[in-house]
Design a protein around this motif. Structure first.
Motif, PDB file in Angstrom:
ATOM      1  N   VAL A   1      -7.059  11.990  14.496  1.00 20.91           N
ATOM      2  CA  VAL A   1      -7.213  13.353  15.031  1.00 20.91           C
ATOM      3  C   VAL A   1      -6.536  13.390  16.395  1.00 20.91           C
ATOM      4  O   VAL A   1      -6.938  12.687  17.322  1.00 20.91           O
ATOM      5  CB  VAL A   1      -8.717  13.713  15.166  1.00 20.91           C
ATOM      6  N   TYR A   2      -5.469  14.203  16.513  1.00 18.41           N
ATOM      7  CA  TYR A   2      -4.667  14.206  17.744  1.00 18.41           C
ATOM      8  C   TYR A   2      -5.103  15.277  18.733  1.00 18.41           C
ATOM      9  O   TYR A   2      -4.762  15.213  19.908  1.00 18.41           O
ATOM     10  CB  TYR A   2      -3.182  14.367  17.401  1.00 18.41           C
ATOM     11  N   SER A   3      -5.822  16.292  18.245  1.00 16.79           N
ATOM     12  CA  SER A   3      -6.427  17.297  19.136  1.00 16.79           C
ATOM     13  C   SER A   3      -7.531  17.954  18.319  1.00 16.79           C
ATOM     14  O   SER A   3      -7.686  17.641  17.138  1.00 16.79           O
ATOM     15  CB  SER A   3      -5.392  18.343  19.576  1.00 16.79           C
ATOM     16  N   LEU A   4      -8.278  18.852  18.929  1.00 15.74           N
ATOM     17  CA  LEU A   4      -9.413  19.462  18.224  1.00 15.74           C
ATOM     18  C   LEU A   4      -8.982  20.141  16.928  1.00 15.74           C
ATOM     19  O   LEU A   4      -9.749  20.250  15.981  1.00 15.74           O
ATOM     20  CB  LEU A   4     -10.108  20.468  19.159  1.00 15.74           C
ATOM     21  N   GLU A   5      -7.714  20.568  16.857  1.00 17.41           N
ATOM     22  CA  GLU A   5      -7.265  21.328  15.686  1.00 17.41           C
ATOM     23  C   GLU A   5      -6.164  20.643  14.879  1.00 17.41           C
ATOM     24  O   GLU A   5      -5.612  21.232  13.969  1.00 17.41           O
ATOM     25  CB  GLU A   5      -6.742  22.715  16.146  1.00 17.41           C
ATOM     26  N   GLU A   6      -5.802  19.400  15.237  1.00 20.80           N
ATOM     27  CA  GLU A   6      -4.675  18.754  14.548  1.00 20.80           C
ATOM     28  C   GLU A   6      -5.006  17.324  14.152  1.00 20.80           C
ATOM     29  O   GLU A   6      -5.523  16.555  14.967  1.00 20.80           O
ATOM     30  CB  GLU A   6      -3.448  18.687  15.473  1.00 20.80           C
ATOM     31  N   ALA A   7      -4.669  16.994  12.917  1.00 19.15           N
ATOM     32  CA  ALA A   7      -4.912  15.627  12.448  1.00 19.15           C
ATOM     33  C   ALA A   7      -3.900  15.262  11.378  1.00 19.15           C
ATOM     34  O   ALA A   7      -3.253  16.129  10.787  1.00 19.15           O
ATOM     35  CB  ALA A   7      -6.328  15.513  11.892  1.00 19.15           C
ATOM     36  N   VAL A   8      -3.774  13.959  11.137  1.00 18.53           N
ATOM     37  CA  VAL A   8      -3.027  13.489   9.971  1.00 18.53           C
ATOM     38  C   VAL A   8      -4.014  12.685   9.135  1.00 18.53           C
ATOM     39  O   VAL A   8      -4.704  11.797   9.650  1.00 18.53           O
ATOM     40  CB  VAL A   8      -1.819  12.607  10.374  1.00 18.53           C
ATOM     41  N   ILE A   9      -4.101  13.051   7.857  1.00 20.24           N
ATOM     42  CA  ILE A   9      -5.010  12.339   6.957  1.00 20.24           C
ATOM     43  C   ILE A   9      -4.172  11.468   6.032  1.00 20.24           C
ATOM     44  O   ILE A   9      -3.204  11.935   5.429  1.00 20.24           O
ATOM     45  CB  ILE A   9      -5.911  13.330   6.200  1.00 20.24           C
ATOM     46  N   MET A  10      -4.527  10.194   5.983  1.00 18.06           N
ATOM     47  CA  MET A  10      -3.753   9.237   5.184  1.00 18.06           C
ATOM     48  C   MET A  10      -4.580   8.706   4.034  1.00 18.06           C
ATOM     49  O   MET A  10      -5.744   8.359   4.219  1.00 18.06           O
ATOM     50  CB  MET A  10      -3.317   8.071   6.064  1.00 18.06           C
ATOM     51  N   THR A  11      -3.962   8.662   2.871  1.00 19.34           N
ATOM     52  CA  THR A  11      -4.614   8.047   1.717  1.00 19.34           C
ATOM     53  C   THR A  11      -3.657   6.990   1.184  1.00 19.34           C
ATOM     54  O   THR A  11      -2.439   7.188   1.186  1.00 19.34           O
ATOM     55  CB  THR A  11      -4.906   9.087   0.622  1.00 19.34           C
ATOM     56  N   GLY A  12      -4.210   5.874   0.757  1.00 19.49           N
ATOM     57  CA  GLY A  12      -3.359   4.783   0.288  1.00 19.49           C
ATOM     58  C   GLY A  12      -3.843   4.228  -1.034  1.00 19.49           C
ATOM     59  O   GLY A  12      -5.036   4.292  -1.347  1.00 19.49           O
ATOM     60  N   VAL A  13      -2.916   3.689  -1.804  1.00 13.97           N
ATOM     61  CA  VAL A  13      -3.240   3.062  -3.084  1.00 13.97           C
ATOM     62  C   VAL A  13      -2.541   1.705  -3.133  1.00 13.97           C
ATOM     63  O   VAL A  13      -1.372   1.593  -2.747  1.00 13.97           O
ATOM     64  CB  VAL A  13      -2.729   3.933  -4.272  1.00 13.97           C
ATOM     65  N   LEU A  14      -3.257   0.673  -3.584  1.00 13.16           N
ATOM     66  CA  LEU A  14      -2.648  -0.654  -3.709  1.00 13.16           C
ATOM     67  C   LEU A  14      -1.704  -0.687  -4.904  1.00 13.16           C
ATOM     68  O   LEU A  14      -2.023  -0.147  -5.968  1.00 13.16           O
ATOM     69  CB  LEU A  14      -3.743  -1.717  -3.892  1.00 13.16           C
TER      70      LEU A  14
ATOM     71  N   VAL B   1       0.879  -1.167   0.000  1.00 17.14           N
ATOM     72  CA  VAL B   1       0.000   0.000   0.000  1.00 17.14           C
ATOM     73  C   VAL B   1       0.915   1.214   0.000  1.00 17.14           C
ATOM     74  O   VAL B   1       1.766   1.379   0.889  1.00 17.14           O
ATOM     75  CB  VAL B   1      -0.906   0.017   1.246  1.00 17.14           C
ATOM     76  N   LYS B   2       0.794   2.029  -1.049  1.00 23.20           N
ATOM     77  CA  LYS B   2       1.566   3.277  -1.099  1.00 23.20           C
ATOM     78  C   LYS B   2       0.752   4.300  -0.318  1.00 23.20           C
ATOM     79  O   LYS B   2      -0.364   4.655  -0.710  1.00 23.20           O
ATOM     80  CB  LYS B   2       1.724   3.735  -2.556  1.00 23.20           C
ATOM     81  N   ILE B   3       1.307   4.728   0.791  1.00 27.88           N
ATOM     82  CA  ILE B   3       0.509   5.561   1.702  1.00 27.88           C
ATOM     83  C   ILE B   3       1.081   6.977   1.772  1.00 27.88           C
ATOM     84  O   ILE B   3       2.294   7.170   1.783  1.00 27.88           O
ATOM     85  CB  ILE B   3       0.419   4.880   3.091  1.00 27.88           C
ATOM     86  N   HIS B   4       0.171   7.937   1.764  1.00 30.82           N
ATOM     87  CA  HIS B   4       0.562   9.349   1.789  1.00 30.82           C
ATOM     88  C   HIS B   4       0.047   9.960   3.093  1.00 30.82           C
ATOM     89  O   HIS B   4      -1.142   9.887   3.396  1.00 30.82           O
ATOM     90  CB  HIS B   4      -0.062  10.059   0.578  1.00 30.82           C
ATOM     91  N   TYR B   5       0.981  10.506   3.881  1.00 36.15           N
ATOM     92  CA  TYR B   5       0.614  11.128   5.162  1.00 36.15           C
ATOM     93  C   TYR B   5       0.540  12.634   4.977  1.00 36.15           C
ATOM     94  O   TYR B   5       1.472  13.234   4.450  1.00 36.15           O
ATOM     95  CB  TYR B   5       1.689  10.840   6.218  1.00 36.15           C
ATOM     96  N   GLU B   6      -0.551  13.224   5.438  1.00 35.41           N
ATOM     97  CA  GLU B   6      -0.645  14.686   5.340  1.00 35.41           C
ATOM     98  C   GLU B   6      -1.176  15.300   6.632  1.00 35.41           C
ATOM     99  O   GLU B   6      -2.330  15.096   7.002  1.00 35.41           O
ATOM    100  CB  GLU B   6      -1.565  15.080   4.174  1.00 35.41           C
ATOM    101  N   PRO B   7      -0.324  16.070   7.344  1.00 35.76           N
ATOM    102  CA  PRO B   7      -0.810  16.747   8.546  1.00 35.76           C
ATOM    103  C   PRO B   7      -1.739  17.899   8.143  1.00 35.76           C
ATOM    104  O   PRO B   7      -1.451  18.593   7.160  1.00 35.76           O
ATOM    105  CB  PRO B   7       0.460  17.296   9.211  1.00 35.76           C
TER     106      PRO B   7
ATOM    107  N   HIS C   1       3.938   6.524  15.038  1.00 35.51           N
ATOM    108  CA  HIS C   1       4.686   6.742  13.797  1.00 35.51           C
ATOM    109  C   HIS C   1       4.014   7.862  12.984  1.00 35.51           C
ATOM    110  O   HIS C   1       4.668   8.771  12.480  1.00 35.51           O
ATOM    111  CB  HIS C   1       4.713   5.428  13.014  1.00 35.51           C
ATOM    112  N   VAL C   2       2.688   7.816  12.917  1.00 36.91           N
ATOM    113  CA  VAL C   2       1.925   8.824  12.157  1.00 36.91           C
ATOM    114  C   VAL C   2       2.083  10.197  12.802  1.00 36.91           C
ATOM    115  O   VAL C   2       2.212  11.213  12.122  1.00 36.91           O
ATOM    116  CB  VAL C   2       0.428   8.422  12.080  1.00 36.91           C
ATOM    117  N   GLU C   3       2.114  10.212  14.123  1.00 33.94           N
ATOM    118  CA  GLU C   3       2.194  11.483  14.860  1.00 33.94           C
ATOM    119  C   GLU C   3       3.493  12.238  14.532  1.00 33.94           C
ATOM    120  O   GLU C   3       3.538  13.464  14.599  1.00 33.94           O
ATOM    121  CB  GLU C   3       2.106  11.209  16.366  1.00 33.94           C
ATOM    122  N   LYS C   4       4.540  11.503  14.162  1.00 31.84           N
ATOM    123  CA  LYS C   4       5.822  12.152  13.818  1.00 31.84           C
ATOM    124  C   LYS C   4       5.648  13.133  12.663  1.00 31.84           C
ATOM    125  O   LYS C   4       6.285  14.174  12.613  1.00 31.84           O
ATOM    126  CB  LYS C   4       6.859  11.096  13.428  1.00 31.84           C
TER     127      LYS C   4
END
Length: 440
Positions: free
Chosen positions: A195-208, A162-168, A231-234
């Motif tokens: 979602v790590y707090s009310l105003e912060e998140a990491v959104i991940m999208t993946g492609v096989l 899975v090619k995964i893209h992390y976006e804060p 790992h995502v939080e980094k």
């Protein structure tokens, strides 16, 4: 066994004989002790039909077992709910979801047939065209219409990575906009938000994919690797986007080692590199082991100071929902998982006539809200979820009254079938099986 129960005069309700501590739900059902236990030790993958593209399995087949069986054959199932120990029966009779659900729907929407033993001891097969009422009524019924003995599930070709893209993303409105936008794209094989707090998140999208850049492969499932949510939080802390290639099976079970983030409350030092390197192979402890060994006092403590809930709400209510979760619970991280809810008959469907995009908001952990009181706070949450035409997953503690419960779920088909198939003397109503108010 069912016929025997009938011959003995159908004195008590029936339920499966699988012990309550073995289930992944934190709840231990009291009904096991008073109902007639029917032993169903069916745990095999029966056949893989590559022409029809379906796999036929028995109800106690687990997700870990199914992916291990299918992947080497070049197949997988469209929706692989996260934890290895989740069973096919539990995911059909309850429900199941994964980050591919924005395309395929919930676990039940990938099933094409169920085989059940009914209250009269007969075996029946149901599909969208054959015994269709029963086919649509089975999901969410928690074993109160019959005993599931087999299911046919669609299969799709598997790929290696899975090619995964992390976006804060920062700012609640932006988080909701970005998440909604990505969830609508069918070219994303997977969409997930943490979602790590009310105003912060990491959104991940993946492609096989079958191809990967060697330098960017991350075998996140290896025991010495950091927990996935850490790992995502980094990426959030460094405020940078990133791309990685995760082996498919590692991706499917990415939250398993840390039981999402529940393990940080059980083993606070569990993500320490030294601990992971020396003892990481020992985790996660089986949820069943934790339940079997916890005393009544610990269980009560958990109930009062710990939340494990999944609420399914329309995507358009996402921002309002996160604000409500923040006000009533204040538990982070929150898990966001989008899914398409088709307008099928049964207990759970959108309000309108069209399929609608929904989102599962998962809250697992210790509420940081000062005045948190399990019953009052959860009743407030449930009321909000009903008001936006959402649904509560039934594995979790539910505090609704019977009226409120049937206000949330559509019981018309379910009650009709319970009448028709003489379930009333054989099985309790689903509400009586799962709700706090009804359990003695």
């Amino acid at each position: 066994q069912v016929r025997e129960w009938k011959n003995e005069g159908s004195k008590r309700y029936m339920c499966t004989g699988r012990p309550g501590w073995l289930t992944v739900s934190l709840r231990v059902g009291k009904y096991k002790k008073i109902h007639k236990n029917i032993m169903i030790n069916l745990m095999d993958v029966l056949e893989v039909d590559s022409e029809r593209q379906v796999v036929r399995v028995e109800p106690l087949v687990t997700m870990g077992q199914l992916t291990a069986h299918l992947n080497p054959m070049g197949w997988t199932i469209p929706v692989v709910p996260e934890l290895d120990d989740l069973t096919v029966g539990g995911l059909i009779m309850g429900t199941g979801i994964e980050s591919s659900s924005h395309i395929y729907g919930l676990f039940q929407h990938t099933c094409v047939a169920y085989e059940l033993v009914l209250a009269d001891g007969s075996l029946v097969r149901c599909t969208p065209t054959e015994n269709s009422d029963l086919f649509y009524a089975v999901p969410w019924s928690c074993g109160t219409l019959g005993f599931l003995v087999a299911a046919e599930i669609k299969i799709i070709p598997a790929k290696k990575y899975v090619k995964i893209h992390y976006e804060p993303v920062r700012g609640l409105q932006k988080i909701c906009e970005k998440f909604t936008e990505e969830s609508k794209k069918k070219e994303n094989s997977f969409v997930e938000g943490l979602v790590y707090s009310l105003e912060e998140a990491v959104i991940m999208t993946g492609v096989l994919t079958d191809e990967a850049e060697q330098s960017k492969i991350n075998r996140i499932g290896n025991y010495y690797k950091p927990w996935f949510f850490k790992h995502v939080e980094k990426y959030l802390k460094a405020d940078r986007t990133g791309i990685e290639y995760i082996p498919s099976r590692h991706y499917y079970h990415r939250h398993t080692r840390s039981i999402f983030w529940e393990l940080q409350d059980i083993i606070p030092f569990g993500n320490n590199p030294v601990f992971r390197y020396l003892f990481g192979w020992m985790v996660p402890p089986k949820i069943s082991l934790l339940k079997l060994t916890q005393g009544e006092a610990i269980r009560k403590l958990y109930e009062q100071h710990h939340v494990v809930q999944d609420m399914l709400v329309p995507m358009k209510s996402l921002e309002k929902s996160i604000q409500t979760f923040h006000a009533d619970l204040n538990v982070y991280p929150l898990w966001l998982c989008p899914f398409m809810l088709p307008n099928n008959p049964g207990m759970v469907h959108p309000k309108g006539d069209e399929a609608e995009l929904y989102v599962d908001i998962g809250a697992y952990g210790e509420p940081k809200r000062k005045q948190f009181e399990a019953r009052a706070s959860m009743r407030q949450m449930e009321k909000f979820v009903r008001s936006v035409h959402g649904f509560q997953m039934l594995y979790a503690d539910c505090y609704m009254t019977r009226e409120e419960f049937w206000d949330m779920f559509d019981g018309s088909l379910y009650h009709k079938l319970r009448e028709q198939m003489n379930c009333k003397d054989a099985f309790p109503e689903v509400y009586d099986k799962i709700c706090k108010a009804a359990r003695h």
